[in-house]
Design a protein around this motif. Sequence first.
Motif, short mmCIF file in Angstrom:
data_model
loop_
_atom_site.label_atom_id
_atom_site.label_comp_id
_atom_site.label_asym_id
_atom_site.label_seq_id
_atom_site.Cartn_x
_atom_site.Cartn_y
_atom_site.Cartn_z
N ARG A 1 -4.77 1.76 -2.54
CA ARG A 1 -5.41 2.80 -3.36
C ARG A 1 -5.51 2.38 -4.82
O ARG A 1 -6.22 3.00 -5.60
N ARG A 2 -4.79 1.30 -5.18
CA ARG A 2 -4.93 0.76 -6.54
C ARG A 2 -5.41 -0.70 -6.43
O ARG A 2 -5.96 -1.08 -5.40
N GLU B 1 5.26 -13.72 1.64
CA GLU B 1 4.61 -12.96 2.70
C GLU B 1 3.09 -13.08 2.59
O GLU B 1 2.38 -13.23 3.57
N GLY C 1 13.33 -2.55 -1.96
CA GLY C 1 14.21 -3.71 -2.13
C GLY C 1 14.30 -4.54 -0.87
O GLY C 1 13.84 -4.16 0.19
P1 NAP Z 1 6.27 -0.30 -0.50
O1 NAP Z 1 6.58 -1.67 -0.96
O2 NAP Z 1 6.81 0.84 -1.28
O3 NAP Z 1 4.67 -0.17 -0.41
C1 NAP Z 1 4.07 1.05 -0.06
C2 NAP Z 1 2.59 0.95 -0.34
O4 NAP Z 1 1.98 2.15 0.15
C3 NAP Z 1 2.23 0.83 -1.81
O5 NAP Z 1 1.19 -0.10 -1.96
C4 NAP Z 1 1.74 2.25 -2.16
O6 NAP Z 1 0.77 2.28 -3.15
C5 NAP Z 1 1.11 2.63 -0.85
N1 NAP Z 1 0.98 4.08 -0.70
C6 NAP Z 1 1.95 5.01 -0.81
N2 NAP Z 1 1.45 6.25 -0.57
C7 NAP Z 1 0.14 6.06 -0.29
C8 NAP Z 1 -0.91 6.94 0.04
N3 NAP Z 1 -0.70 8.26 0.15
N4 NAP Z 1 -2.14 6.43 0.27
C9 NAP Z 1 -2.36 5.09 0.17
N5 NAP Z 1 -1.40 4.21 -0.14
C10 NAP Z 1 -0.17 4.69 -0.37
O7 NAP Z 1 6.79 -0.03 0.99
P2 NAP Z 1 6.84 -0.93 2.31
O8 NAP Z 1 5.70 -1.85 2.40
O9 NAP Z 1 7.08 0.09 3.37
O10 NAP Z 1 8.16 -1.78 2.13
C11 NAP Z 1 9.45 -1.17 1.98
C12 NAP Z 1 10.44 -2.19 1.40
O11 NAP Z 1 10.75 -3.19 2.37
C13 NAP Z 1 9.86 -2.91 0.19
O12 NAP Z 1 10.88 -3.11 -0.75
C14 NAP Z 1 9.40 -4.22 0.78
O13 NAP Z 1 9.30 -5.28 -0.13
C15 NAP Z 1 10.49 -4.47 1.82
N6 NAP Z 1 9.99 -5.39 2.86
C16 NAP Z 1 10.21 -6.71 2.69
C17 NAP Z 1 9.72 -7.61 3.61
C18 NAP Z 1 9.97 -9.07 3.40
O14 NAP Z 1 10.67 -9.44 2.46
N7 NAP Z 1 9.45 -9.96 4.24
C19 NAP Z 1 9.00 -7.18 4.73
C20 NAP Z 1 8.79 -5.81 4.87
C21 NAP Z 1 9.29 -4.93 3.93
P3 NAP Z 1 1.11 2.68 -4.67
O15 NAP Z 1 1.75 1.48 -5.26
O16 NAP Z 1 -0.20 3.02 -5.26
O17 NAP Z 1 2.06 3.86 -4.59
#
Ligand code: NAP
Length: 432
Positions: free
Chosen positions: A193-194, A205, A349
Amino acid sequence: MRHFAVVGSGPAGFYTAEALEKAYGDQARIDIIDRYPVPYGLIRFGVAPDHQSLKAVSKRYDKVAESPAVDFIGNVCIGRDLSVSELLELYDAVILATGAPKDRKLGIPGEDMPGVIGSAEFVGWYNGHPDFADLDPPLNGTHAAVIGNGNVALDCARILSKNRHEFEGSDIVGHALDALDSSAIRTVTILGRRGPHQIAMTPKELGEFGHLEEAVPVVDMADFPPVEADQTLEPGLRKSVSLLRGFAELDANKAKRIVFDFFAKPVAIEGDGKVERIIVERTVLDEKGSARGTGETYDIPASLIVSAIGYSTQPIDDVPFDGGKFVNDTGRIGDRLFAVGWARRGPTGTIGTNRPDGYEVADQVAAEMTPGSSSDRSGAAGLKQLLQSRGIMPTDYDDWRKIEETETGRARPGSPREKFVRVEDWLRTLGR
Ligand code: NAP
């Protein structure tokens, strides 16, 4: 002697148990309780199956579980089989490390339509989570969309785009491998969305997208600010943005495409009885850096939509909850009750972030109940009595080793194991 219960056997639970074990030595018994007969939570059910190096951290948790002060008690669900208040009667402190297993809702029309699934469900399906073994995501259309610009969105898009050969060495479950192998999906659109400067994707990744056998990442350079603007970004994000820019140079002549669509906010999901398209609104950034709709909308065809927009904790009766996680002050929820990991901070995180988190809460426990002090609480002995009176049979660490050995023995060629995906199968392995 002190008795501590850590609820949840993912990274946050294990780091907390490790910290308590270090602080108390043989002056405490630490029970790691999990609702499943098998440990490791996010490591087993959340980390992508083709990221085996990340999953290897469970070896460190094995060391903790093998400590004489620590026990794994599986197949016991707090909030269902017994309450947190009952646990607090039995233990000196209870630490909730239950993670954030629920998908956040999009809050747009059509999101409950068949074919729209949350990333927790999709990730659980390909990782052998028993709750999602029957998910059967629709893979018969040519287009899919993944909503979100975080690492989970990348995991989902990558898994949808790999071929069977690229899963060699992974522990993806057989049902997912077979379904993905016959998938008709040729275009996966990742919706942010951004813009590129606001992504939450990390370089390692993102970098993998440049090396997929059949899929090529596609970006539109019109979405990017001038390259000089990248200098203001912190180094990790700058690297990610530079990788994204590099995707524009790749040979687009591959069978599958992963399209990064930025400034695209989902506003509705439509279809005749099942999802057929997602309607998105073009956005611009406002002065605070948030996405502001421009009123211009367009459709993207999709017969599968995976929403990867973040997670929330599962509430537990009588534990204060703020809608996303347990209400806490630097980990403390109330008298002798604590939270760690995503249940404490929300779903952000890396796996390693949970280590200092667990140690910080263990320090608080140790400051209140000095190592060497004691109480007359009964800990595991009382817990097992209570469970027996309710007809619940817990599993222990030796049971887990038996399950793991059996799973490893059933491995498909090229995979370290073939995981069981049903609680009954785990229990049958133990002769129950
Ligand atoms: P995240 O990093 O918080 O990303 C969520 C994404 O969803 C953001 O881009 C956010 O955009 C978007 N979003 C939220 N609400 C939305 C909406 N209503 N409509 C459209 N887009 C929306 O969460 P995640 O991907 O679930 O990951 C969770 C954590 O696990 C993170 O810290 C991640 O780095 C970690 N993780 C790490 C690995 C790895 O190291 N390999 C793998 C998987 C997960 P905005 O920024 O605009 O809010």
